[in-house]
Design an enzyme around this catalytic site. Structure first.
Site, PDB file in Angstrom:
ATOM      1  N   HIS A   1       9.013  26.522 -54.856  1.00  8.19           N
ATOM      2  CA  HIS A   1       7.859  27.436 -54.908  1.00  8.19           C
ATOM      3  C   HIS A   1       7.328  27.865 -53.520  1.00  8.19           C
ATOM      4  CE1 HIS A   1       7.453  27.147 -59.246  1.00  8.19           C
ATOM      5  NE2 HIS A   1       7.121  25.879 -59.228  1.00  8.19           N
TER       6      HIS A   1
HETATM    7  C1  BDR Z   1       2.356  26.861 -57.656  1.00  6.99           C
HETATM    8  O1  BDR Z   1       1.432  26.000 -58.299  1.00  6.99           O
HETATM    9  C2  BDR Z   1       1.265  24.814 -57.567  1.00  6.99           C
HETATM   10  O2  BDR Z   1       1.338  23.705 -58.408  1.00  6.99           O
HETATM   11  C3  BDR Z   1       2.351  24.789 -56.533  1.00  6.99           C
HETATM   12  O3  BDR Z   1       1.942  24.163 -55.336  1.00  6.99           O
HETATM   13  C4  BDR Z   1       2.656  26.239 -56.306  1.00  6.99           C
HETATM   14  O4  BDR Z   1       1.805  26.784 -55.322  1.00  6.99           O
HETATM   15  C5  BDR Z   1       3.575  27.049 -58.545  1.00  6.99           C
HETATM   16  O5  BDR Z   1       3.199  27.643 -59.747  1.00  6.99           O
END
Ligand code: BDR
Ligand code: CA
Length: 330
Positions: free
Chosen positions: A250
């Site tokens: 991510h």
């Molecule tokens: C996003 O949500 C958070 O849990 C992670 O750090 C990332 O920024 C992914 O959907």
């Protein structure tokens, strides 16, 4: 040959395991200069996010200003932090923390962003990888901010890929949909790195073990520990991820798109966020120049650049090579 100066970044984050990956990638990459960090609620409460940012910097021997930001969404009732994904402490439930020094910048995150951007007009890129309340608050403080910022890159949202907190919503946007809509419609150059690409890049836990074995350093040991916890969650919940015992990267991709833009396919479109109801947090993109009768899709909604495809294997290589480089200061 003249060397290209690194991109100056204010990193807005809710560390968070993939946030930690992103921070260490940014610190390791010579093309990025992290001039400040601002923290938000999201994966953890904002005080923990700030403590984690300070701790991760201290472990890596970096003295970067950290300013604490918003503790709750602009309008909606706060959601509970997802301790089952990132650990109750946001870093995979560390067994202990070594004593470190480092104090918070006294300014609220939004003021820090405004001050930093005003000091270097046209030079600062905001990389935001959590709920977007700090950016929305900075816009309220300084409505001229969009003309002073070089660029905004955010990890959040999704267009065609299924959501990760509802069939249509991604977590960062869902955590503060009103702030996100303000950010998408502010009129700054904005790149969205959403699940359409982050779900394509599955990073094996073994990569982080190789990095930790190579550096033999508490910073990369801490990252490896955190990624082990985070990978256990993703591997148990998604067979594609489980088959390689890994996780989604991510947030790190919000930096990879800056350092390796050639690995991404972008599409321009006007993005709005559903703020209420069953679709809350959905990022909807107007991809055609159609004059819709529905209010809210006028031509004055600015274009965003949305990442729709990615060369996943090349991203993985770039992440490993960058983290393997000699970047830790102590
Ligand atoms: C996003 O949500 C958070 O849990 C992670 O750090 C990332 O920024 C992914 O959907
Ligand atoms: Ca995050």
């Amino acid at each position: 040959m003249t060397a290209i100066p690194p991109t100056k970044v204010v990193f807005d984050t809710d560390p968070g395991v993939d946030d930690a990956m992103a921070l260490y990638y940014a610190l390791a990459h010579p093309g990025i200069d992290v001039v400040g960090i601002t923290t938000t609620f999201g994966n953890v409460v904002v005080e923990q996010a700030a403590a984690n940012a300070l701790y991760l910097c201290a472990l890596a021997g970096r003295h970067i200003p950290v300013a604490m930001g918003v503790s709750q969404p602009l309008q909606k009732k706060p959601e509970a932090p997802p301790g089952f994904i990132h650990g109750a402490d946001g870093l995979g439930n560390l067994l202990m923390r070594v004593p470190t020094t480092g104090e918070l910048d006294p300014r609220p995150a939004a003021q820090f962003i405004v001050d930093t951007v005003r000091q270097s007009p046209g030079e600062i890129t905001l990389v935001a990888v959590g709920p977007l309340g700090n950016l929305a608050a900075a816009l309220q403080l300084a409505p001229e901010l969009p003309s002073l910022v070089k660029e905004v890159v955010l990890m959040g949202g999704t267009v065609l890929e299924a959501g990760n907190v509802s069939p249509v919503a991604e977590a960062n946007i869902w955590n503060d949909p009103h702030a996100a809509d303000a950010v998408f419609t502010a009129g700054w150059p904005l790149t969205m790195v959403g699940l359409d690409v982050t779900h394509r890049v599955i990073l094996p836990l073994a990569l982080f073990k190789r990095v930790a074995d190579h550096h033999q350093h508490i910073a990369t040991d801490t990252l490896h520990h955190a990624v082990r916890f985070y990978s256990a969650y993703y591997s148990a919940h998604d067979p594609a991820v489980g088959s390689i015992n890994g996780c989604y990267g991510h947030d790190v991709l919000a930096f990879v798109v800056l350092t390796h833009p050639e690995l991404f396919t972008l599409q321009a479109g006007r993005v709005r966020v559903a703020t209420d109801g069953l679709a809350q947090g959905q990022t909807m993109m107007r991809r055609k120049e159609v004059s819709y009768p529905q209010h809210g899709w006028h031509d004055d909604i600015p274009h965003s650049q949305v990442c729709m495809a990615v060369q996943a294997q090349a991203c993985e290589v770039a992440i490993e090579q960058t983290l393997m480089s000699a970047w830790i200061d102590i």
